[in-house]
Design an enzyme around this catalytic site. Structure first.
Site, mmCIF file in Angstrom:
data_model
loop_
_atom_site.group_PDB
_atom_site.id
_atom_site.type_symbol
_atom_site.label_atom_id
_atom_site.label_comp_id
_atom_site.label_asym_id
_atom_site.label_seq_id
_atom_site.Cartn_x
_atom_site.Cartn_y
_atom_site.Cartn_z
ATOM 1 N N GLU A 139 -37.419 20.380 -3.045
ATOM 2 C CA GLU A 139 -38.151 20.676 -1.821
ATOM 3 C C GLU A 139 -37.768 22.128 -1.282
ATOM 4 O O GLU A 139 -38.599 22.635 -0.538
ATOM 5 C CB GLU A 139 -38.102 19.676 -0.826
ATOM 6 C CG GLU A 139 -39.038 18.218 -1.358
ATOM 7 C CD GLU A 139 -38.731 17.084 -0.538
ATOM 8 O OE1 GLU A 139 -38.099 17.291 0.622
ATOM 9 O OE2 GLU A 139 -38.821 16.137 -0.999
ATOM 10 N N ASN A 142 -31.481 25.240 -3.114
ATOM 11 C CA ASN A 142 -30.040 24.507 -2.864
ATOM 12 C C ASN A 142 -30.418 23.106 -2.623
ATOM 13 O O ASN A 142 -29.140 22.524 -2.304
ATOM 14 C CB ASN A 142 -29.341 25.236 -1.898
ATOM 15 C CG ASN A 142 -28.804 26.628 -2.374
ATOM 16 O OD1 ASN A 142 -28.636 26.829 -3.506
ATOM 17 N ND2 ASN A 142 -28.938 27.541 -1.399
ATOM 18 N N ASP A 166 -33.035 30.177 -14.802
ATOM 19 C CA ASP A 166 -31.579 30.528 -14.619
ATOM 20 C C ASP A 166 -31.041 30.164 -13.285
ATOM 21 O O ASP A 166 -29.823 29.650 -13.172
ATOM 22 C CB ASP A 166 -31.088 31.835 -15.110
ATOM 23 C CG ASP A 166 -31.351 32.182 -16.515
ATOM 24 O OD1 ASP A 166 -31.338 31.218 -17.202
ATOM 25 O OD2 ASP A 166 -31.962 33.412 -16.896
ATOM 26 N N GLU A 171 -27.945 26.706 -9.888
ATOM 27 C CA GLU A 171 -27.911 25.476 -8.560
ATOM 28 C C GLU A 171 -26.943 24.176 -9.148
ATOM 29 O O GLU A 171 -26.142 23.659 -8.512
ATOM 30 C CB GLU A 171 -29.090 24.998 -8.032
ATOM 31 C CG GLU A 171 -29.722 25.786 -6.830
ATOM 32 C CD GLU A 171 -30.680 25.160 -6.278
ATOM 33 O OE1 GLU A 171 -30.422 24.010 -6.202
ATOM 34 O OE2 GLU A 171 -31.695 25.807 -6.086
ATOM 35 N N SER A 209 -38.312 32.407 -15.312
ATOM 36 C CA SER A 209 -38.711 33.861 -15.636
ATOM 37 C C SER A 209 -37.781 34.523 -16.948
ATOM 38 O O SER A 209 -38.404 34.988 -17.834
ATOM 39 C CB SER A 209 -38.602 34.589 -14.485
ATOM 40 O OG SER A 209 -39.285 34.368 -13.374
ATOM 41 N N ARG A 273 -41.067 38.367 -5.524
ATOM 42 C CA ARG A 273 -40.848 37.161 -6.137
ATOM 43 C C ARG A 273 -42.466 36.460 -6.551
ATOM 44 O O ARG A 273 -42.778 35.835 -7.429
ATOM 45 C CB ARG A 273 -39.982 36.281 -5.336
ATOM 46 C CG ARG A 273 -38.847 35.777 -5.966
ATOM 47 C CD ARG A 273 -38.147 34.517 -5.605
ATOM 48 N NE ARG A 273 -36.818 34.531 -6.341
ATOM 49 C CZ ARG A 273 -36.728 34.094 -7.397
ATOM 50 N NH1 ARG A 273 -37.824 33.461 -8.137
ATOM 51 N NH2 ARG A 273 -35.565 34.126 -8.123
ATOM 52 N N GLY A 474 -28.299 36.107 -11.539
ATOM 53 C CA GLY A 474 -29.667 36.152 -10.888
ATOM 54 C C GLY A 474 -29.647 36.082 -9.263
ATOM 55 O O GLY A 474 -30.510 35.948 -8.886
HETATM 56 N N1 LIG Z 1 -38.413 23.748 -4.149
HETATM 57 C C1 LIG Z 1 -37.935 24.947 -4.133
HETATM 58 N N2 LIG Z 1 -38.475 25.851 -3.156
HETATM 59 C C2 LIG Z 1 -38.046 27.127 -3.195
HETATM 60 N N3 LIG Z 1 -36.989 27.587 -3.897
HETATM 61 C C3 LIG Z 1 -36.559 26.771 -5.006
HETATM 62 C C4 LIG Z 1 -36.959 25.387 -4.937
HETATM 63 N N4 LIG Z 1 -36.138 24.631 -5.801
HETATM 64 C C5 LIG Z 1 -35.067 25.553 -6.391
HETATM 65 N N5 LIG Z 1 -35.116 26.856 -5.743
HETATM 66 C C6 LIG Z 1 -34.897 28.157 -6.035
HETATM 67 O O1 LIG Z 1 -35.539 29.004 -6.869
HETATM 68 C C7 LIG Z 1 -34.883 29.926 -7.396
HETATM 69 C C8 LIG Z 1 -35.441 30.321 -8.713
HETATM 70 O O2 LIG Z 1 -35.570 29.215 -9.484
HETATM 71 P P1 LIG Z 1 -35.603 29.175 -11.196
HETATM 72 O O3 LIG Z 1 -34.164 29.831 -11.607
HETATM 73 O O4 LIG Z 1 -36.048 28.088 -11.770
HETATM 74 O O5 LIG Z 1 -36.842 30.383 -11.793
HETATM 75 P P2 LIG Z 1 -36.987 32.054 -11.866
HETATM 76 O O6 LIG Z 1 -36.102 32.670 -10.881
HETATM 77 O O7 LIG Z 1 -38.207 32.381 -12.065
HETATM 78 O O8 LIG Z 1 -36.356 32.260 -13.225
HETATM 79 P P3 LIG Z 1 -34.887 32.907 -14.032
HETATM 80 O O9 LIG Z 1 -33.722 32.522 -12.869
HETATM 81 O O10 LIG Z 1 -34.930 32.311 -15.255
HETATM 82 O O11 LIG Z 1 -35.085 34.482 -13.766
HETATM 83 C C9 LIG Z 1 -33.567 29.420 -7.647
HETATM 84 O O12 LIG Z 1 -32.338 30.206 -7.520
HETATM 85 C C10 LIG Z 1 -33.362 28.181 -6.887
HETATM 86 O O13 LIG Z 1 -32.385 28.112 -6.218
HETATM 87 C C1 LIG Z 2 -36.820 51.209 -18.597
HETATM 88 C C2 LIG Z 2 -36.431 50.209 -19.983
HETATM 89 C C3 LIG Z 2 -35.791 48.918 -19.796
HETATM 90 C C4 LIG Z 2 -35.837 47.963 -20.732
HETATM 91 C C5 LIG Z 2 -34.422 47.147 -20.417
HETATM 92 C C6 LIG Z 2 -34.456 45.820 -21.648
HETATM 93 C C7 LIG Z 2 -33.010 45.121 -21.417
HETATM 94 C C8 LIG Z 2 -33.305 43.912 -20.820
HETATM 95 C C9 LIG Z 2 -32.266 42.946 -20.959
HETATM 96 C C10 LIG Z 2 -32.147 41.646 -19.937
HETATM 97 C C11 LIG Z 2 -30.748 41.065 -19.920
HETATM 98 C C12 LIG Z 2 -31.030 39.973 -19.049
HETATM 99 C C13 LIG Z 2 -29.529 39.122 -18.601
HETATM 100 C C14 LIG Z 2 -29.967 38.045 -17.878
HETATM 101 C C15 LIG Z 2 -29.693 37.948 -16.554
HETATM 102 C C16 LIG Z 2 -30.114 36.704 -15.972
HETATM 103 O O1 LIG Z 2 -28.780 35.995 -15.680
HETATM 104 C C17 LIG Z 2 -30.835 37.134 -14.385
HETATM 105 C C18 LIG Z 2 -31.289 35.781 -13.964
HETATM 106 O O2 LIG Z 2 -32.493 35.264 -14.677
HETATM 107 N N1 LIG Z 2 -32.000 37.906 -15.130
HETATM 108 C C19 LIG Z 2 -32.028 38.946 -14.490
HETATM 109 C C20 LIG Z 2 -33.322 40.064 -14.909
HETATM 110 O O3 LIG Z 2 -31.290 39.548 -14.098
#
Ligand SMILES: Nc1ncnc2c1ncn2[C@@H]1O[C@H](COP(=O)(O)OP(=O)(O)OP(=O)(O)O)[C@@H](O)[C@H]1O
Ligand SMILES: CCCCCCCCCCCCC/C=C/[C@@H](O)[C@H](CO)NC(C)=O
Ligand SMILES: [Ca+2]
Length: 513
Positions: A139, A142, A166, A171, A209, A273, A474
């Site tokens: 909800e 965290n 991620d 979490e 993402s 976001r 992230g």
């Molecule tokens: N119900 C919620 N409402 C708002 N935020 C939430 C909820 N549940 C989890 N979160 C938070 O949302 C954030 C982002 O979520 P998540 O990692 O699933 O997706 P993302 O950021 O789109 O993907 P990625 O981390 O792969 O880039 C997490 O840091 C988490 O703490």
């Molecule tokens: C201007 C051209 C740019 C091209 C760059 C391409 C390189 C992409 C490499 C992505 C590596 C992502 C590593 C992952 C990190 C995750 O921990 C974090 C949370 O999901 N994601 C990001 C994007 O920080």
């Protein structure tokens, strides 16, 4: 029929095609039996026109016992399995499989499809495999971390599953690692403490993402593939870095700790976001164009001899020998020197400079944007992280380096890039090294004396170097001066590392015996 290797043999008719099926304790095999009326007018048993297939018993998703009206009765060839081989089969089938899982779904991760993905693609597989679940749709941010840390009755479960990206994985990992340390009486504010490994495995259903942790441990970001790894009870150990500021614990990291470029991309993308996954592309281009560099000192403890190097092209794959060697070394060293004793004898390497990016990749960080990842030869469970230093260079050179993350060329093959395999590192931003400023203020120096001292320290008068943020899997860290230590194989995932060949082609074998 040999008793041990061939327990059962039968013919099975599926949609008018006849198969010869055999089952022993380790493998279920089936062979198409062609009816070649055109040439011979009679059935040819064992012809291999349509090929043979087999699946290890430990990778079968579900087994359903049929009563006498089963279609198998038609052939009349199934025999009753003797009890002890039946037990072995049962053991091979059930070993390490979870029966009861705690599932957390982030409904807002990625394209906000977490709930839909779980309900439509994952829940039916769990149900078919007779896995019971308690499902919590979060909800707020965290929610999952705090529930795991303080409330969940973890004794009931065989594993925890996160549906999200991620950030959501982070979490779950924080909740589990913190809970484990609390229960073991380990003080996580002390960097010297050896952390207690977590007992429960974590499953990741990708719905975020970047989904870098799923992609780098499974080889794809497909929810069904991940659900199958959970069902068959795969296990992949994984390193976790602890991040401290002085005597204060900040966070854990399993993928990327990035200062400079990736810190700035994340800081900017958090304000966007609402754009979903596209936010990283927009912020990536914006950050690239701003071309900021940051000054500071990086110190590190290099990894020991047999851990390979970040440029050795030994990619971490399913059953990786380097990670397995780390597991056995851990067992041997349990009763020997404590880690901190050994580390005290090591020497730290110190590097000062101006950096566009400082990245520590504890795993390859492969993701759909960068299929090889930030450090293609980094290992999931070797107790080290690859420290990549990108020094100040021209925009064009930096672009060349970045683009090599997306193709086959070596991103470390540039004069301005250095990469080290390390087990600990520290970073101090430039301004924090100038303790003299604080000393001068405290000693009551006049304004003129104070300014002239700063000018000597920073050469260009009045230009206090700016700072970036650390991107920790992230999340933005609240401090720039950090100390990092890798804790070898602290957690386990329901995964098996990246396989060269897809194995699930024949896996969804739903057989009746
Ligand atoms: N119900 C919620 N409402 C708002 N935020 C939430 C909820 N549940 C989890 N979160 C938070 O949302 C954030 C982002 O979520 P998540 O990692 O699933 O997706 P993302 O950021 O789109 O993907 P990625 O981390 O792969 O880039 C997490 O840091 C988490 O703490
Ligand atoms: C201007 C051209 C740019 C091209 C760059 C391409 C390189 C992409 C490499 C992505 C590596 C992502 C590593 C992952 C990190 C995750 O921990 C974090 C949370 O999901 N994601 C990001 C994007 O920080
Ligand atoms: Ca590692």
């Amino acid at each position: 029929m040999e008793k041990q290797s061939r327990l059962l043999c039968s013919e099975l008719c599926v949609q008018r095609r006849l198969f010869e099926v055999t089952l022993n304790c380790t493998v279920l095999a089936w062979k198409d039996i062609q009816i070649d009326k055109k040439h011979t007018g009679r059935a040819i048993y064992g012809a291999v026109k349509a090929g043979s297939h087999c699946v290890p018993v430990c990778e079968i998703i579900a087994v359903q016992e049929k009563e006498d009206d089963s279609p198998c009765k038609d052939t009349g060839k199934w025999q009753k399995v003797p009890q002890s081989p039946a037990d072995s089969c049962q053991h091979a089938f059930t070993a390490n499989r979870p029966k009861y899982l705690l599932v957390y779904i982030n409904p807002y991760g990625g394209k906000q499809r977490g709930k839909q993905i779980y309900d439509h693609k994952v829940a039916p597989i769990f149900s078919r495999a007779s896995i019971s679940t308690d499902v919590i749709v979060t909800e707020h941010a965290n929610h999952a971390r705090d529930h795991l840390k303080m409330e969940a009755d973890l004794k009931k479960y065989d594993g925890v599953v996160c549906v999200g990206g991620d950030g959501m994985f982070s979490e779950i990992m924080h909740g589990l690692v913190s809970r484990t340390q609390q229960e073991a009486g380990v003080d996580d504010n002390s960097m010297e403490e050896t952390l207690m490994p977590c007992g429960l495995r974590i499953g990741i259903i990708p719905a975020g993402s970047t989904d870098c942790i799923c992609y780098a441990t499974v080889g794809s970001n497909d929810p069904v593939t991940s659900a199958l790894h959970i069902v068959v009870g795969d296990s992949q150990p994984m390193d976790v870095c602890s991040v401290h500021n002085e005597d204060h614990f900040l966070r854990y990291s399993v993928s990327l700790l990035g200062y400079g470029f990736y810190g700035d991309v994340l800081t900017d993308s958090e304000r966007k976001r609402w754009m979903g996954p596209a936010r990283y592309d927009i912020s990536g281009v914006k950050t690239f164009l701003s071309h900021r560099y940051y000054e500071g000192t990086v110190s590190f403890l290099p990894a020991e001899g047999n851990s390979g190097t970040p440029r050795d092209k030994m990619q971490c794959r399913s059953g990786c020998s380097i990670c397995q060697q780390t597991s056995s070394d851990k067992l041997v060293s349990k009763n020997e020197d404590s880690v901190s004793d050994a580390e005290c004898r090591d020497t730290w390497t110190v590097i000062r400079g101006k950096f566009l990016a400082i990245n520590a990749a504890s795993m390859s960080c492969a993701c759909p944007r960068s299929p090889k990842g930030l450090s293609p030869s980094a290992h999931l469970a070797d107790g080290t992280t690859d420290l990549i230093l990108v020094r100040k260079c021209s925009r064009l050179n930096f672009l060349r380096h970045l683009l090599r993350h997306t193709n086959k060329d070596d991103q470390f093959d540039h004069s301005f890039v250095e990469v080290y395999r390390v087990k600990q590192f520290r970073f101090t931003p430039r301004y924090q090294e100038c303790d003299s400023e604080v000393d001068l203020r405290e000693s009551g120096a006049t304004g003129k004396q104070f300014l002239s001292q700063i000018c000597r320290e920073h050469r260009a008068c009045g230009c206090m170097p700016s700072q970036s943020n650390w991107n920790c899997d992230g999340e933005i860290l609240p401090h720039t001066a950090i100390q990092v230590r890798v804790h070898s194989q602290l957690i386990k995932l329901f995964a098996r590392g990246i396989e060269e060949q897809p194995v699930f082609e024949d896996l969804y074998a739903h057989c009746a015996i």
